[in-house]
Design a protein around this motif. Structure first.
Motif, mmCIF file in Angstrom:
data_model
loop_
_atom_site.group_PDB
_atom_site.id
_atom_site.type_symbol
_atom_site.label_atom_id
_atom_site.label_comp_id
_atom_site.label_asym_id
_atom_site.label_seq_id
_atom_site.Cartn_x
_atom_site.Cartn_y
_atom_site.Cartn_z
ATOM 1 N N TYR A 43 4.485 0.638 1.232
ATOM 2 C CA TYR A 43 4.607 -0.028 2.517
ATOM 3 C C TYR A 43 4.087 -1.445 2.329
ATOM 4 C CZ TYR A 43 3.553 -1.036 7.404
ATOM 5 O OH TYR A 43 3.483 -1.604 8.638
ATOM 6 N N VAL A 44 4.742 -2.414 2.920
ATOM 7 C CA VAL A 44 4.334 -3.809 2.763
ATOM 8 C C VAL A 44 3.990 -4.364 4.133
ATOM 9 C CG1 VAL A 44 4.979 -6.059 1.838
ATOM 10 C CG2 VAL A 44 5.997 -4.000 0.895
ATOM 11 N N GLU A 45 2.888 -5.105 4.214
ATOM 12 C CA GLU A 45 2.413 -5.572 5.515
ATOM 13 C C GLU A 45 1.803 -6.956 5.361
ATOM 14 O OE1 GLU A 45 0.069 -2.756 8.213
ATOM 15 O OE2 GLU A 45 -1.454 -3.895 7.158
ATOM 16 N N MET A 77 -3.720 0.465 -2.925
ATOM 17 C CA MET A 77 -3.548 -0.701 -2.065
ATOM 18 C C MET A 77 -3.842 -1.969 -2.849
ATOM 19 S SD MET A 77 -5.322 -1.540 1.579
ATOM 20 C CE MET A 77 -5.031 0.036 2.300
ATOM 21 N N ARG A 78 -2.953 -2.967 -2.747
ATOM 22 C CA ARG A 78 -3.134 -4.220 -3.476
ATOM 23 C C ARG A 78 -2.815 -5.406 -2.568
ATOM 24 N NH1 ARG A 78 -5.336 -1.666 -6.877
ATOM 25 N NH2 ARG A 78 -5.120 -1.763 -9.122
ATOM 26 N N LYS A 81 0.806 -1.217 0.000
ATOM 27 C CA LYS A 81 0.000 0.000 0.000
ATOM 28 C C LYS A 81 0.835 1.261 0.000
ATOM 29 C CE LYS A 81 -1.169 -0.624 4.898
ATOM 30 N NZ LYS A 81 -2.305 -0.762 5.823
ATOM 31 N N ALA A 82 0.161 2.359 -0.399
ATOM 32 C CA ALA A 82 0.816 3.662 -0.439
ATOM 33 C C ALA A 82 1.166 4.061 0.980
ATOM 34 C CB ALA A 82 -0.119 4.693 -1.059
ATOM 35 N N ALA A 84 -0.698 5.166 -6.071
ATOM 36 C CA ALA A 84 -0.141 5.992 -4.992
ATOM 37 C C ALA A 84 0.311 7.337 -5.553
ATOM 38 C CB ALA A 84 1.035 5.273 -4.331
ATOM 39 N N LEU A 85 0.982 7.276 -6.704
ATOM 40 C CA LEU A 85 1.465 8.516 -7.323
ATOM 41 C C LEU A 85 0.303 9.397 -7.741
ATOM 42 C CD1 LEU A 85 4.474 7.240 -9.447
ATOM 43 C CD2 LEU A 85 4.550 9.022 -7.688
ATOM 44 N N ALA A 86 -0.729 8.762 -8.324
ATOM 45 C CA ALA A 86 -1.858 9.537 -8.832
ATOM 46 C C ALA A 86 -2.656 10.160 -7.686
ATOM 47 C CB ALA A 86 -2.759 8.650 -9.679
#
Lengths: 498, 168
Positions: free
Chosen positions: A198-200, A168-169, A158-159, A188-190
């Motif tokens: 960030y990875v969770e 978010m994916r 996610k952003a 995220a950029l848009a």
């Protein structure tokens, strides 16, 4: 409090803040893009300032233009609403730099809590449990993929600057990682002009429980109990309620204490929300800090309903330096409240956002029903912004009556000209899984087919009969809006002479 | 009126997403094919009607929008077209293999080139609509014949973006 407030937002939340201003004798200043020149929030405010062309990046996200508008209008304070610049530390700092009071926490706090890595570190130090995850130093696509492998699948990508499900994916398998990372980065950029990811670890079968807190700058901090926002579609909340049907009084106390500890550790000021994931584990219910939202939430009305307070009024008073209007002991939960978000989207066609004119728009009313909306009959649902049209909030003595009240209200929320998710919301409320109170954040995806089934035959026949009768029955249909036509003899006809 | 049943004013076909129904219209309402009881329609307020079918009653909201009717009942929105019984069904128009935008959107990326061979379900274009990324996929296997849009372009719904020549 303040004499004049600029509202750096649009839609229903801008109208919500205008309402608080009217009650408090504060002059309201709306901002608008060219797409919104005649939008309801502009017409409702005492004055309005143009900030740019339709794309949000050039209007509602344009810090310089908004600060200029605040200066021009003579506003003393700025309320950011939610979304757009509400959690943008640079905007809060720019307000402070321009001598404007930002209605929210100080820029430094937004920045700390907006960085997932900082926020986690802070929470761990305050003794609040967190979910395994990281913002890798190597922000290249391969760096993110490697981080996801370290943390373990399924993973959420996610952003880092994000919220609201944008950017978010979920990656369940290794082969999905590359595409998920690229898509999350683009979104995220848009959405946030910041591609940091960030990875969770994805905690499955979890509930989304969040706690509303409010703190003043005199060291007082209270919580206003929890909201359960487990009914989500693609991480976008759809139905929110308070209290949670699965939080016991003792767990409520623990959650509240953790939220207040988190807010104190952050040096928080004004209204905020601590989000937790709650999972049923072997030793009982466990909760993990997810993130802190340093702003007013979309779903704040459910808390207002069950506690009887006005959160926007409290935000404005606290921003003006006043003390918290309530003590923790004075706050109590009364009854049950549920909010349903009405979106201009078509659940039968992959939830595609809809745009177009609202030919007919009739909000439901009645005891215990509140509708916060940003549209009016005859206006267009613009393509440039979020398709949230309205929020319907029901309040009743218990969850069962609240569900019935909300369902009946939605069945009378007539919107024509664009398709909405109203029928879908009604099906969710009527679903035994939702009614039981035992569900998790996978509920909507898991029951998708049942929730998008067509209506019953008699209700379809009622629609078909009405269209046929209006088209050929000798009665003239009403004009969609505006004044009725000149009196029509057909309208007074009671029958045929045989 | 003396209790005599009113003669039908018209026989029509009402078409919606769920299919078409034959409907007999009377002054009081309508008799929908396949339904035992007639529907009695009365006007309550502008655009608001009460419809009684057997022992059930519905509050129905309806407005005309050019050649179609928007009808709301029990939270559900129906888009209906009313045509006379003998009027021919409109031919299905458009390009059968056309990839179109479902709503106004911005073209973010075009992932194929003219002449490319695509499989059913391949992503052809990424659109951005209301801040969400929306992939358009190929409706069938074939060869990309025409690309009728550019990256960054704001496109309107139901306008051809990519034309696919079907191939097995």
């Amino acid at each position: 409090v303040f004499r004049r407030l600029l509202i750096a937002n649009r839609g229903e939340i801008a109208l919500r803040i205008v309402r608080a201003c009217r009650e408090m004798g504060i002059q309201s200043v709306a901002i608008y893009s060219d797409a919104d020149a005649a939008a309801p929030h502009v017409l409702a405010a005492d004055r309005a300032e143009r900030v740019g062309p339709p794309p949000a990046s050039e209007s509602y996200l344009a810090v310089g233009a908004i600060i200029d508008a605040a200066r021009r209008s003579g506003a003393e304070a700025v309320h950011p609403g939610y979304g757009f610049l509400a959690e943008n530390a640079a905007f809060a700092a720019a307000c402070a730099g321009a001598g404007l009071v930002f209605v929210g926490p100080p820029a430094g706090v937004i920045e700390r809590m907006g960085s997932k890595i900082e926020a986690r570190r802070l929470m761990q130090s305050a003794g609040v449990p967190v979910v395994p995850g990281e913002t890798p130093d190597d922000q290249s696509d391969t760096g993110i993929v490697a981080a996801a492998r370290r943390i373990g699948l399924p993973a959420l990508i996610k952003a880092s600057a994000g919220g609201g499900g944008k950017g978010m994916r979920i990656a369940r398998e290794a082969r999905e990682l590359a595409e998920s990372v690229a898509a999350a980065r683009r979104e995220a950029l848009a959405a946030f002009a910041d591609g940091t990811l960030y990875v969770e670890r994805l905690i499955e079968q979890a509930r989304h429980i969040e706690v509303q807190i409010v703190a003043d700058r005199h060291g007082q901090c209270v919580h206003l109990f929890e909201r359960d926002c487990s009914v989500q579609r693609r991480h976008q909340k759809v139905i929110e309620e308070s209290p949670s049907p699965v939080v016991s009084p003792s767990l409520r106390g623990e959650l509240g204490a953790a939220a207040v500890a988190a807010a104190r550790a952050a040096g928080y000021e004004n209204a905020g929300t601590i989000e937790f994931l709650m999972a049923r584990e072997q030793h009982g219910d466990a909760f993990y800090f997810l993130e802190m939202n340093t702003r007013l939430q979309v779903e704040h009305p459910v808390t207002e309903a069950v506690t009887g307070v006005d959160l926007v009024r409290a935000q404005l008073r606290i921003a003006a330096g006043e003390r918290l209007p309530w003590s923790q002991e004075a706050l109590a939960l009364r009854g049950h409240a549920i909010e349903a978000r009405v979106y201009a989207e078509d659940p039968d066609d992959g939830f595609l956002p809809q745009s177009g004119p609202l030919i007919l728009y009739r909000e439901p009313t009645g005891p215990g029903i509140r509708v916060d909306s940003g549209v009016r009959e005859g206006t267009d649902m613009p393509v440039h912004y979020d398709p949230l049209m309205a929020k319907v909030i029901a309040h009743a003595e218990d969850r069962t009556s609240c569900l019935a009240r909300l369902e009946a209200a939605l069945a009378r929320f007539a919107v024509l000209g664009v398709r909405t998710n109203v029928a879908f919301l009604i099906r969710v409320l009527a679903h035994p899984g939702f009614q039981s109170g035992i569900f998790d954040t996978g509920f909507l995806d898991g029951h998708r087919d049942e929730l998008t089934a067509p209506g019953d035959a008699a209700s379809i026949a009622a629609a078909v009969a009405t269209a046929g009768w209006l088209a050929r029955g000798g009665i003239r249909p009403d004009e969609p809006h505006g004044q009725p036509r000149v009196p029509d003899p057909w309208d007074t006809l009671t029958g045929w002479r045989s | 009126v003396g209790g005599s049943r009113t003669p039908p004013l018209a026989r029509v076909i009402v078409e919606g997403d769920g299919g078409a129904s034959a409907v007999e219209i009377t002054a009081e309402g309508a008799r929908v094919e396949g339904l035992a009881a007639p529907a009695r329609v009365s006007r309550v307020a502008p655009a608001e009607y009460r419809v009684a079918i057997g022992e059930r009653t519905f509050t129905v909201f309806a407005v005309a929008d050019r050649d179609r009717w928007w009808v709301f009942v029990d939270g559900r929105v129906h888009r209906l077209v009313v045509r006379d019984e003998r009027q021919p069904v409109r031919p299905a128009g458009g390009y059968h293999e056309a990839v179109v935008a479902p709503m106004p959107a911005t073209v973010v990326r075009i992932l194929v080139a003219p002449g490319a061979r695509v499989a059913r379900g391949d992503t052809l274009i990424l659109l951005d609509a209301m801040k969400m990324e929306l992939p358009l996929r190929s409706p069938r296997a074939g060869v990309v014949r025409t690309i009728a849009c550019r990256e960054g372009e704001l496109v309107q719904p139901d306008v051809l973006l990519i034309d696919i020549e079907p191939q097995e």
